[in-house]
Scaffold this motif. Sequence first.
Motif, PDB file in Angstrom:
ATOM      1  N   TRP A  32     -43.523  10.815  11.863  1.00 32.39           N
ATOM      2  CA  TRP A  32     -43.217  11.047  10.446  1.00 32.39           C
ATOM      3  C   TRP A  32     -43.813  12.376   9.994  1.00 32.39           C
ATOM      4  O   TRP A  32     -43.174  13.141   9.267  1.00 32.39           O
ATOM      5  N   SER A  36     -41.695  15.675   8.758  1.00 34.95           N
ATOM      6  CA  SER A  36     -41.895  16.317   7.451  1.00 34.95           C
ATOM      7  C   SER A  36     -41.957  17.839   7.596  1.00 34.95           C
ATOM      8  O   SER A  36     -41.705  18.564   6.639  1.00 34.95           O
ATOM      9  N   CYS A  69     -43.671  11.850   4.262  1.00 33.85           N
ATOM     10  CA  CYS A  69     -42.533  12.578   4.817  1.00 33.85           C
ATOM     11  C   CYS A  69     -41.385  12.591   3.811  1.00 33.85           C
ATOM     12  O   CYS A  69     -40.774  13.635   3.562  1.00 33.85           O
ATOM     13  N   SER A  72     -42.126  15.032   1.179  1.00 35.25           N
ATOM     14  CA  SER A  72     -42.100  16.405   1.699  1.00 35.25           C
ATOM     15  C   SER A  72     -40.679  16.925   1.832  1.00 35.25           C
ATOM     16  O   SER A  72     -40.423  18.109   1.622  1.00 35.25           O
ATOM     17  N   LEU A  73     -39.759  16.044   2.201  1.00 37.25           N
ATOM     18  CA  LEU A  73     -38.367  16.453   2.384  1.00 37.25           C
ATOM     19  C   LEU A  73     -37.588  16.444   1.075  1.00 37.25           C
ATOM     20  O   LEU A  73     -36.502  17.003   0.998  1.00 37.25           O
ATOM     21  N   HIS A 107     -50.510  14.298  -0.563  1.00 42.49           N
ATOM     22  CA  HIS A 107     -49.714  15.380  -1.154  1.00 42.49           C
ATOM     23  C   HIS A 107     -50.543  16.190  -2.137  1.00 42.49           C
ATOM     24  O   HIS A 107     -50.459  17.423  -2.155  1.00 42.49           O
TER      25      HIS A 107
END
Length: 178
Positions: A32, A36, A69, A72-73, A107
Motif C-alpha cells: 500500500w 501510494s 494510500c 495519497s492518490l 498524512h
Amino acid sequence: DLRRIRDHLSRQALLERLQNDQVPPHRRRLLWVLLSIVGTRDDLVLVQSRLLAPSEKPVEPGLDAAIACYLSLGDERELRWLENHFLNPEHAEFSRAYAAITALRVHGEEIGVIPRPRLAQALARILPRTDLADLVIADLARWERWEYRETIAKLFEKIDPATEHLKTPIIAYLKQCP
C-alpha cells in the motif's frame, strides 16, 4: 526515502500483488505504501473496494496503510468519503475509525498531500465519540488547532467514570491552548 526508488517500482506488479489474498498482512502494508508512491487516481477504485471489503478479523492489519494510500492518490473527495465511511461518529466501527485516525495522523505528520487544517477538521469529527476522542485530542494540540477548544472543554464538563480516560489529554490540550 521510498520516493527515491519510484522509477524502480512497477505499478502493475503492485496492483496484482494487492489483489492476491495470499499476500501476508505485513507485506500488504508495504505494498500500500509503495502504491501510494506510483499509483494514480485510476487505482482509487481498487483501494476503495479493499477498504469496503468485509473482514473476518476484528482488527484489519494494514488498513491504516490502505487508507493512507487512498488519501495519497486522491483529494478532498476521497477525504470526504473517508469521513462518511470511517469517521462518522454515529456508526464508526472502532477498529476502522482507529485505522483512519492513524492514516490521517501520518498524512499530517509526514505526507502533506492534504493540508493539516483539513485533516484536523476530519479528526475533530470523532470528538463526540468518547471511546476515540482521546486519540485525536493530542493531534489537535500538536498541530495547534485551537478552534476546537470549546468542543474539547465541553467534553471535560461531561466526564464521568466511564470517560475518565479523557481527563489527561483534555487538560494537556487546554494547557497548551493560548
